[in-house]
Design a protein around this motif. Structure first.
Motif, PDB file in Angstrom:
ATOM      1  N   ALA A 177      44.846  82.155 -16.957  1.00  0.00           N
ATOM      2  CA  ALA A 177      44.255  80.871 -16.580  1.00  0.00           C
ATOM      3  C   ALA A 177      42.758  80.884 -16.881  1.00  0.00           C
ATOM      4  N   LYS A 178      42.143  82.055 -16.694  1.00  0.00           N
ATOM      5  CA  LYS A 178      40.697  82.183 -16.951  1.00  0.00           C
ATOM      6  C   LYS A 178      40.380  82.151 -18.446  1.00  0.00           C
ATOM      7  N   THR A 179      41.283  82.669 -19.253  1.00  0.00           N
ATOM      8  CA  THR A 179      41.008  82.702 -20.696  1.00  0.00           C
ATOM      9  C   THR A 179      41.491  81.406 -21.355  1.00  0.00           C
ATOM     10  N   ASP A 180      41.986  80.495 -20.548  1.00  0.00           N
ATOM     11  CA  ASP A 180      42.465  79.222 -21.055  1.00  0.00           C
ATOM     12  C   ASP A 180      43.591  79.426 -22.062  1.00  0.00           C
ATOM     13  N   GLY A 181      44.474  80.346 -21.737  1.00  0.00           N
ATOM     14  CA  GLY A 181      45.642  80.552 -22.582  1.00  0.00           C
ATOM     15  C   GLY A 181      45.427  81.471 -23.774  1.00  0.00           C
ATOM     16  N   ARG A 182      44.147  81.822 -24.042  1.00  0.00           N
ATOM     17  CA  ARG A 182      43.902  82.695 -25.193  1.00  0.00           C
ATOM     18  C   ARG A 182      44.405  84.103 -24.875  1.00  0.00           C
ATOM     19  N   GLU A 183      44.949  84.760 -25.882  1.00  0.00           N
ATOM     20  CA  GLU A 183      45.583  86.059 -25.661  1.00  0.00           C
ATOM     21  C   GLU A 183      44.563  87.150 -25.357  1.00  0.00           C
ATOM     22  N   VAL A 184      44.868  87.955 -24.333  1.00  0.00           N
ATOM     23  CA  VAL A 184      43.997  89.080 -23.994  1.00  0.00           C
ATOM     24  C   VAL A 184      44.467  90.314 -24.766  1.00  0.00           C
ATOM     25  N   LEU A 185      43.542  90.936 -25.473  1.00  0.00           N
ATOM     26  CA  LEU A 185      43.914  92.109 -26.274  1.00  0.00           C
ATOM     27  C   LEU A 185      43.401  93.413 -25.674  1.00  0.00           C
ATOM     28  N   ALA A 245      56.542  67.603 -26.640  1.00  0.00           N
ATOM     29  CA  ALA A 245      55.471  68.430 -27.202  1.00  0.00           C
ATOM     30  C   ALA A 245      55.072  69.463 -26.164  1.00  0.00           C
ATOM     31  N   PRO A 246      54.372  70.520 -26.576  1.00  0.00           N
ATOM     32  CA  PRO A 246      53.928  71.516 -25.597  1.00  0.00           C
ATOM     33  C   PRO A 246      53.005  70.861 -24.574  1.00  0.00           C
ATOM     34  N   GLY A 247      53.253  71.121 -23.312  1.00  0.00           N
ATOM     35  CA  GLY A 247      52.420  70.566 -22.257  1.00  0.00           C
ATOM     36  C   GLY A 247      52.335  71.547 -21.104  1.00  0.00           C
ATOM     37  N   LYS A 248      51.426  71.275 -20.199  1.00  0.00           N
ATOM     38  CA  LYS A 248      51.264  72.163 -19.049  1.00  0.00           C
ATOM     39  C   LYS A 248      52.022  71.601 -17.850  1.00  0.00           C
ATOM     40  N   VAL A 249      52.815  72.459 -17.227  1.00  0.00           N
ATOM     41  CA  VAL A 249      53.502  72.081 -15.992  1.00  0.00           C
ATOM     42  C   VAL A 249      53.140  73.140 -14.966  1.00  0.00           C
ATOM     43  N   GLY A 250      52.393  72.729 -13.950  1.00  0.00           N
ATOM     44  CA  GLY A 250      51.860  73.742 -13.046  1.00  0.00           C
ATOM     45  C   GLY A 250      50.974  74.644 -13.871  1.00  0.00           C
ATOM     46  N   GLY A 251      51.132  75.924 -13.739  1.00  0.00           N
ATOM     47  CA  GLY A 251      50.320  76.836 -14.532  1.00  0.00           C
ATOM     48  C   GLY A 251      50.999  77.236 -15.839  1.00  0.00           C
ATOM     49  N   GLN A 279      54.939  69.204  -1.587  1.00  0.00           N
ATOM     50  CA  GLN A 279      54.347  70.424  -2.142  1.00  0.00           C
ATOM     51  C   GLN A 279      55.420  71.493  -2.377  1.00  0.00           C
ATOM     52  N   THR A 280      56.294  71.635  -1.392  1.00  0.00           N
ATOM     53  CA  THR A 280      57.350  72.642  -1.487  1.00  0.00           C
ATOM     54  C   THR A 280      58.300  72.305  -2.632  1.00  0.00           C
ATOM     55  N   ARG A 281      58.654  71.035  -2.692  1.00  0.00           N
ATOM     56  CA  ARG A 281      59.578  70.598  -3.732  1.00  0.00           C
ATOM     57  C   ARG A 281      58.976  70.854  -5.117  1.00  0.00           C
ATOM     58  N   ALA A 282      57.696  70.503  -5.287  1.00  0.00           N
ATOM     59  CA  ALA A 282      57.048  70.691  -6.581  1.00  0.00           C
ATOM     60  C   ALA A 282      57.050  72.172  -6.961  1.00  0.00           C
ATOM     61  N   GLU A 283      56.850  73.022  -5.988  1.00  0.00           N
ATOM     62  CA  GLU A 283      56.821  74.463  -6.253  1.00  0.00           C
ATOM     63  C   GLU A 283      58.195  74.955  -6.724  1.00  0.00           C
ATOM     64  N   TYR A 284      59.224  74.616  -5.953  1.00  0.00           N
ATOM     65  CA  TYR A 284      60.547  75.196  -6.232  1.00  0.00           C
ATOM     66  C   TYR A 284      61.295  74.466  -7.340  1.00  0.00           C
ATOM     67  N   GLU A 285      60.774  73.317  -7.734  1.00  0.00           N
ATOM     68  CA  GLU A 285      61.353  72.618  -8.877  1.00  0.00           C
ATOM     69  C   GLU A 285      61.166  73.404 -10.168  1.00  0.00           C
ATOM     70  N   LYS A 286      60.159  74.284 -10.159  1.00  0.00           N
ATOM     71  CA  LYS A 286      59.869  75.040 -11.388  1.00  0.00           C
ATOM     72  C   LYS A 286      60.900  76.135 -11.651  1.00  0.00           C
ATOM     73  N   CYS A 287      61.669  76.493 -10.638  1.00  0.00           N
ATOM     74  CA  CYS A 287      62.544  77.669 -10.730  1.00  0.00           C
ATOM     75  C   CYS A 287      63.616  77.494 -11.805  1.00  0.00           C
ATOM     76  N   ILE A 288      63.813  78.540 -12.614  1.00  0.00           N
ATOM     77  CA  ILE A 288      64.858  78.495 -13.641  1.00  0.00           C
ATOM     78  C   ILE A 288      66.032  79.413 -13.297  1.00  0.00           C
ATOM     79  N   ARG A 289      66.038  79.980 -12.099  1.00  0.00           N
ATOM     80  CA  ARG A 289      67.138  80.823 -11.617  1.00  0.00           C
ATOM     81  C   ARG A 289      67.302  82.108 -12.426  1.00  0.00           C
TER      82      ARG A 289
END
Lengths: 352, 321, 277
Positions: B119-127, A26-32, B202-212
């Motif tokens: 992040a401030k708008t909690d994901g709501r779209e800014v128009l 399901a949709p979830g948050k990972v990091g930001g 911390q470093t691992r968690a950061e770079y794990e997000k990378c999708i290349r």
């Protein structure tokens, strides 16, 4: 089977029952960021995000996937880690449609239907047994353009069960036999009322009318073929920096590379997402590159989605989810590109 | 005085007087939070140009992206402080000639990080976005949010010391001068107090997000190798998966390749679709280069980039002792 | 269900060297498993992916003819990591192989026709397959003309066989090199020029062209000029094929995938595909 009603208080029960049989994504948050992640309970689900940052294609077509492992003894295809089939909760109409498109490539062996060697076992193993709960969009985003390509905020294509968030309840309507079989076995539902159905209808028409009017796309493929050699591609691609943010965030882009990783006689053969935006994508061993220019690569991506794929498979390879629009670091908006194509005439004048 | 209007006037006269054939600027994009690069070749296109908090792109990437496009052409470019350093670096590294570039410096008060806004708008779209200087107002369906500028500026801007172009032919508006930004290294200092295990996690968690997707590399004005090491396949230096074992190597090697060349513009971090904190390592390396060699990338057009220069009295543990 | 990713195991039976610098080598492979051998049916023009664990796969046209039993032949030009590794193989070593992939030359349509084969450099592999196939049922075809060009005499492949073919009176062989060298008694000049000079009458003739992109690019218009219709010209294209079954997207041109819709295309088909030559 008609629409059923699930009160939100019973939702956590529903997820428990679903989890008993399926591995639930399901949709979830990972990091930001938001993407589809395996979940075990209601709390892990992000209900607010409409279009996740990463598309759900990775559930069935992971960004890197081991095809097989090898060593001196030979070759082994790895056993599936998760024994249960996959269920996805909260998939938007654009995304569920994208799975049908990918299934034309990976699943149904349209090239040679009688020959199963043209089917992709890795995709089929995951996709064929999956159960997709779609999620209606009641408030489409300004970047959504599913209505250009025959989709809509309450589209049901590619879903097994269509779900409308009606405030204090989810209204569920089975789309496939698989969907209705599953719903029938559950006890946490109530029958929907006429009022429920009216609510769903109203939400659908409100959502549809909130979207901007679509661009005319009927002769898009022909126009593109016609403009193949034109200078418009240089104009369009000027600001593209040839990264893969668009292709990797896209739910329908599916080009991949096959690479080996290992040391000595042990290792793995892996397939990894690739992108037609990268110069190396078409680079040959001789050093010759048939698509060396950025404009040729941008053209390939647009042509593949809106001309070549439709010619081969009968529909556009784009669901209008808008992810590439928001992911592009230089705001090269695909909608603008298509509008430019539509307005371009061969005298080299761009109208409008 | 309105900077955008001044910029448009400036571009117009540069084109009219044929001082440039092409001007690189920004125009309003299709999304409220991001401007888009603008290529001006005729006077009337100059009216599209804008300069505001959404103009994050470092336009000097286009000098190295397609060198042929610039051959024999005089190019004007609008720059923030960091962008100007990229232009200088490109000149020092002989990618472009100073005499072929007309640099138009702009007073920069920082640019937005779209992801911080969302992040401030909690994901709501800014128009809609309204820039009121100290505050920024974002509007969307059913919300209207006033945000402090610092909350939504790119991390690179919050740590910026040189918001003004140090090298320019024209400067529009009022220069801000050097900003002390004493807290700029706070994040690195905090990181350095962690145990090695915590740093690794911390470093691992950061770079794990990378999708290349290589958006970071491709928006980086200092990344312009003809064939990037990740693309070489004979021999293949690193694997192509998005496992952190591969992605970490990619990012660390890229960090080292831009050592002494990174201008800390933050383009990489803003471009990253996966919200990886790419700046911290870059900044750490820049800090080391400054400590060891006294060099700040792209600041001095008469200087020499640290990694292409050698001084006899440089600290060299294993050679000079 | 089957899994197209898994290579069949092949054994190296014979290694031949094609040129003095040893960058071109020819490998005869046999099947390790009988069941693989029995299932393997192919026609001239098809290709296989040769697979080296740890290095990857590369596509190669099959150089043997299905009428030759007991081995599959590939000629490998040493240019990258996979081909480099193949060059380290010794007799008796094993190598992975996936195939046969792609379509084939229109062998049935060639029956009762004159055949013009035009080749260049080390792309003569699938043309060798075709030529042997035609000769093994020689009476089914009419005149066979071969025009084969290389940069210099060293760069022809299958030199021993060429010498034999030249002696036959039922094939017309024309060899050409780019620039004259001492001791060369055959033709000199680029392939398109030689085609213009010696090509047979287009009446009842099919032309099959395979070679480097630049040779194909300049040969096709010559054939058209000589009067060959678009339906009578076939060529084989190459791109960086990976999966070989029309999924990975690397060899996509127009609505075609070279690995499944090709590699063999008629000129008539090519006219509707962008970016071909």
């Amino acid at each position: 089977m008609n629409m059923v009603r699930l009160d939100k208080q019973k939702f956590s029960n529903f997820i428990l029952e679903l989890s008993a049989e399926y591995t639930v994504f399901a949709p979830g948050k990972v990091g930001g960021k938001t993407e589809f992640v395996p979940i075990r309970s209601e709390d892990e689900i992000d209900f607010k995000t409409l279009v996740t940052d990463m598309s759900p294609k990775g559930i069935f077509f992971p960004s890197s996937e081991v095809l097989y492992e090898y060593d001196k003894q030979g070759i082994r295809v790895p056993e599936k880690e998760i024994g249960k089939p996959i269920a996805v909760w909260g998939m938007r109409g654009c995304d569920s449609r994208s799975l049908l498109m990918l299934n034309k490539v990976f699943g149904s062996a349209i090239q040679m239907p009688e020959d199963e060697k043209f089917q992709d076992p890795y995709w089929k193993e995951k996709y064929d047994s999956s159960l997709i709960f779609g999620s209606a969009c009641n408030t489409p985003l300004s970047t959504c353009f599913c209505n250009w390509f025959g989709g809509g905020p309450h589209s049901r294509e590619g879903m097994d069960v269509f779900v409308v968030d009606a405030g204090d309840s989810f209204l569920m309507e089975p789309v496939t036999g698989k969907g209705s079989n599953f719903l029938r076995e559950l006890t946490c539902f109530a029958d929907s009322t006429e009022k429920d159905e009216a609510v769903a209808k109203k939400l659908a028409s409100d959502a549809e009318s909130s979207m901007a009017a679509p661009m005319e796309v009927t002769d898009l493929g022909e126009r593109l073929n016609d403009l193949f050699e034109e200078a418009v591609w240089e104009e369009i691609s000027a600001k593209c920096i040839n990264c893969g943010a668009c292709t990797f965030s896209c739910p329908t882009c599916h080009c991949y590379d096959i690479q080996d990783e290992g040391k000595g006689s042990r290792g793995k053969r892996i397939r990894v997402w690739d992108s037609c935006m990268f110069p190396i994508f078409t680079m040959e061993a001789s050093g010759h590159n048939p698509r060396a220019l950025s404009s040729q690569r941008v053209r390939q991506r647009v042509m593949h989605k809106y001309s070549y794929f439709p010619e081969k498979y009968g529909e556009f390879l784009c669901t209008g989810c808008g992810r590439c629009v928001t992911a592009c670091p230089v705001n090269l908006d695909i909608r603008e590109v298509l509008k430019t194509i539509n307005a371009y005439n061969k005298q080299g004048i761009t109208n409008g | 005085m309105n900077t955008t209007n001044e910029l448009r006037k400036n571009i117009k006269s540069l084109i009219a007087e044929k001082k440039v054939d092409l001007f690189l600027g920004w125009e309003k994009g299709s999304l409220p939070l991001a401007a888009t690069p603008l290529f001006v070749t005729a006077e009337d296109q100059a009216d599209k140009a804008i300069f505001d908090v959404t103009c994050g792109n470092n336009l000097s990437i286009y000098f190295t992206k397609d060198k042929k496009q610039f051959e024999g052409r005089k190019v004007g470019i609008a720059v923030k402080g960091c962008d100007a350093r990229s232009v200088v670096l490109n000149i020092l590294e002989k990618q472009i000639k100073r005499e072929n570039v007309v640099i138009v410096g702009l007073p920069c008060n920082g640019v937005l990080d779209r992801k911080k806004v969302l992040a401030k708008t909690d994901g709501r779209e800014v128009l809609e976005l309204i820039d009121n200087g100290d505050t920024v107002i974002v509007k969307g369906n059913g919300f209207d949010l006033q945000l402090n500028r610092e909350e939504v500026l790119s991390s690179s801007c919050l740590a910026c010391i040189y918001p003004d172009a140090q090298e320019y032919d024209f400067f529009i508006g009022e220069a801000r001068g050097e900003v002390p930004n004493e807290g700029r290294l706070k994040e690195i200092e905090e990181f350095q107090t962690l145990s090695s295990l915590e740093r690794w996690e911390q470093t691992r968690a950061e770079y794990e997000k990378c999708i290349r997707c290589y958006a970071c590399r491709n928006v980086c004005p200092s990344c312009y190798c003809n064939v990037c090491f990740v693309d070489q396949n004979d021999p293949r230096w690193i694997g192509g998966t998005s496992e952190y074992t591969d992605t970490l190597i990619f990012h660390v090697i890229r960090n080292l390749h831009v050592a002494g060349r990174c201008v800390e513009c933050g383009a990489c971090q803003r471009a990253c679709p996966m919200d990886i904190n790419l700046l911290m390592l870059n900044r750490k390396v820049a800090m080391e280069v400054k400590d060891r060699f006294g060099d700040i990338a792209g600041l001095d057009i008469n200087g020499k980039p640290a990694m292409s220069d050698f001084k006899e009295d440089e600290k060299q543990k294993f050679i000079m002792g | 269900m089957g899994n197209y990713c898994i290579p069949q195991q092949m054994k190296v039976e014979r290694i031949g060297t094609e040129d003095p610098t040893r960058t071109l080598r020819t490998y005869d492979l046999s099947f390790v498993n009988d069941s693989d051998r029995e299932a393997f049916k192919y026609l001239p023009g098809q290709f296989c992916e040769l697979s080296i664990p740890g290095k990857g796969e590369s596509p190669f046209g099959i150089a043997s003819s299905p009428t030759e039993e007991g081995f599959l032949r590939f000629t490998v030009n040493r240019t990258g990591s996979v081909t480099n590794e193949i060059h380290y193989l010794r007799n008796g070593d094993t190598i992975g192989m996936r195939g046969p992939l792609g379509n084939w030359y229109p062998v049935d349509d060639l029956k009762g026709m004159n055949v013009l084969i035009v080749g260049g450099g080390f792309a003569f592999t699938t043309l060798r397959s075709l030529l042997i196939y035609l000769m093994d049922a020689r009476e089914d075809y009419r005149d066979i003309t071969v025009i084969y060009g290389a940069r210099n005499p060293d760069l022809f492949i299958y030199k021993d066989e060429i010498a034999l073919w030249k002696q036959r009176d039922d094939i017309r062989m024309h060899l050409t090199i780019d620039k004259p060298v001492d001791g060369w008694n055959e033709k000199t000049g680029f392939v398109p020029t030689v085609v213009e000079e010696v090509a047979p009458d287009p009446e009842n003739t099919m032309a099959i062209v395979c070679g480097p992109p630049v040779m194909i690019k300049y040969t096709l218009p010559v054939l058209t000029k000589l009067g060959f219709s678009d339906e009578r010209i076939y060529t084989s294209l190459e791109r960086r094929m990976k999966c070989g079954i029309g999924k990975c997207g690397r060899c996509n041109i127009g609505s075609k995938y070279i690995c499944i819709d090709g590699p063999v295309f008629s000129m008539a088909e090519l006219k509707n595909i962008p970016e071909t030559v």
